[in-house]
Design a protein around this motif. Structure first.
Motif, PDB file in Angstrom:
ATOM      1  N   SER A 144       0.826  -1.210   0.000  1.00 51.86           N
ATOM      2  CA  SER A 144       0.000   0.000   0.000  1.00 51.86           C
ATOM      3  C   SER A 144       0.861   1.261   0.000  1.00 51.86           C
ATOM      4  O   SER A 144       0.567   2.228  -0.721  1.00 51.86           O
ATOM      5  CB  SER A 144      -0.922   0.000   1.225  1.00 51.86           C
ATOM      6  OG  SER A 144      -1.759  -1.143   1.229  1.00 51.86           O
ATOM      7  N   TYR A 241      -8.991   0.940   2.731  1.00 57.09           N
ATOM      8  CA  TYR A 241      -7.965   1.030   1.695  1.00 57.09           C
ATOM      9  C   TYR A 241      -7.551  -0.365   1.220  1.00 57.09           C
ATOM     10  O   TYR A 241      -7.485  -0.627   0.011  1.00 57.09           O
ATOM     11  CB  TYR A 241      -6.740   1.789   2.207  1.00 57.09           C
ATOM     12  CG  TYR A 241      -5.687   1.975   1.130  1.00 57.09           C
ATOM     13  CD1 TYR A 241      -5.636   3.139   0.381  1.00 57.09           C
ATOM     14  CD2 TYR A 241      -4.767   0.969   0.831  1.00 57.09           C
ATOM     15  CE1 TYR A 241      -4.696   3.304  -0.644  1.00 57.09           C
ATOM     16  CE2 TYR A 241      -3.833   1.115  -0.181  1.00 57.09           C
ATOM     17  CZ  TYR A 241      -3.800   2.282  -0.910  1.00 57.09           C
ATOM     18  OH  TYR A 241      -2.878   2.429  -1.920  1.00 57.09           O
ATOM     19  N   LYS A 245      -7.939  -1.403  -2.590  1.00 59.11           N
ATOM     20  CA  LYS A 245      -6.718  -1.306  -3.402  1.00 59.11           C
ATOM     21  C   LYS A 245      -5.877  -2.583  -3.416  1.00 59.11           C
ATOM     22  O   LYS A 245      -4.989  -2.730  -4.255  1.00 59.11           O
ATOM     23  CB  LYS A 245      -5.853  -0.145  -2.904  1.00 59.11           C
ATOM     24  CG  LYS A 245      -6.544   1.207  -2.934  1.00 59.11           C
ATOM     25  CD  LYS A 245      -6.966   1.594  -4.341  1.00 59.11           C
ATOM     26  CE  LYS A 245      -7.367   3.067  -4.423  1.00 59.11           C
ATOM     27  NZ  LYS A 245      -8.527   3.407  -3.591  1.00 59.11           N
TER      28      LYS A 245
END
Length: 392
Positions: A144, A241, A245
């Motif tokens: 990330s 997130y 993602k």
């Protein structure tokens, strides 16, 4: 009786009547107040009961939704595959308990469960069994951060003070130091209290540093700090997130975050200690980004493939991720060992080893739910790798 006496008697009578009326009014008012108070208490109790019922209903709906999802995914479940009998024989011989997924050149050589997922319920491990993945979650956090770097939202060579101004020695410690576990921080003392991410960061800041950055010292606190940076830069909760993602583009449909509902999932495994007892679960609020996820072995493989094939980060970021930051061979979320790029996790009886070869041809994913002193996953990796490469 004289006229004056009658007048006095009349006044007294009026006063008596007034007193009785006033007294009656007071009694009526007190009675009304008691009725109002009782009604308020009853309304409060009713609201509390309604809130409790609503909470139970929400929890039941969550469990039902989770079970429905598991049933739906069960219909899409992976069948047991044994394409290389020697690999299966080896795992049975050493008494492995868990799920093993081994892939070579996109061909599944082994995808099979061994031992018990839940001894009390007599459930066996299968390719669809869920396991707590422990520290292997750090690889998702590292990915990330590299994604955000590609977007120009941060640079892993930035000092931590750019994101957390009050961090001790913040001008000297770079994000890479946290990624490599070379930050020099003291860290924090893990307990069983419920804490927010911000509270954990406050504790880490308060504990300060023990040395200048550069020396490798593996600790969860490094990636807890990175999890906070992830949230601050992305303006999202880290769970949101990761779902958007990492999990979604990797097609990791059997992955989630630990809650009290985990044990009620049909495919959930229990982690067992060496003495046969079930491992005691930690308070997962103290492990944000460093050990609060569960998944199947197949989903871990999907993450590995998405990472290797460029669906998550580009080639430059991948090279940066796998570059060791110290003599420990640890890069960013992975160890760069001679045979395999690998990461490991251990928590409450669950033991995970996830590795793939440097050319991306071989994947060895071992998810175990039993702490076995006689079985080292690192040694297993070596033995399995030797067997797999012997026929290439």
């Amino acid at each position: 009786m004289s006229k004056k006496g009658r007048q006095i008697g009349g006044v007294i009578g009026i006063l008596v009547i007034f007193g009785l009326v006033a007294g009656g009014i007071v009694v009526q008012r007190q009675h009304h107040q008691r009725e109002v108070k009782i009604a308020q208490q009853q309304a409060k109790i009713k609201r509390q009961r309604q809130a409790q019922e609503a909470k139970k209903q929400r929890e039941s709906q969550k469990v039902a939704a989770a079970k429905a999802k598991e049933e739906r995914l069960k219909a899409e479940s992976q069948p047991t595959i044994v394409a290389e009998q020697a690999l299966d024989d080896y795992l049975k011989q050493i008494g492995f308990s868990g799920t093993a997924l081994i892939v070579r050149d996109k061909q599944v050589l082994l995808d099979k469960g061994y031992g018990s997922a839940n001894r009390a319920k007599q459930l066996v491990n299968t390719p669809d069994t869920l396991y707590v993945i422990g520290s292997t979650e750090k690889a998702l956090i590292a990915t990330s951060l590299l994604q955000l770097q590609e977007q120009g939202k941060l640079n892993v060579n930035d000092p931590i003070s750019r994101y957390l101004p009050d961090f001790p020695n913040g001008q000297q410690i770079k994000l890479t130091d946290f990624l490599h576990h070379t930050s020099g921080i003291v860290g924090r003392n893990q307990g069983n209290q419920t804490k927010t991410l911000d509270q954990l960061i406050e504790e880490i800041i308060k504990n300060g540093i023990k040395e200048q950055p550069g020396k490798w010292h593996y600790m969860d606190a490094n990636y807890i700090v990175l999890t906070k940076v992830l949230e601050k830069v992305s303006h999202q909760d880290y769970k949101t997130y990761l779902k958007e993602k990492i999990l979604k583009p990797s097609k990791m449909a059997h992955t989630g975050f630990m809650t009290d509902q985990y044990s009620r999932l049909p495919a959930a495994s229990i982690g067992y200690l060496a003495n046969g007892a079930a491992g005691q679960l930690p308070n997962f609020t103290q492990l944000p980004g460093v050990g609060d996820m569960y998944m199947t072995a197949t989903d871990m493989y999907r993450f590995d493939r998405a990472l290797w094939t460029g669906k998550l980060i580009n080639e430059q970021s991948k090279a940066q991720m796998f570059q060791p930051g110290s003599t420990s061979h640890y890069g960013m979320g992975f160890y760069n060992d001679p045979a395999l790029i690998v990461n490991r996790g251990y928590l409450s009886g669950w033991n995970v080893s996830n590795g793939f070869s440097h050319g991306g041809r071989i994947y060895i994913v071992l998810f175990s739910n039993e702490k076995n002193e006689k079985v080292s996953l690192s040694k297993m990796n070596g033995e399995l790798y030797t067997k797999i490469t012997a026929t290439i």
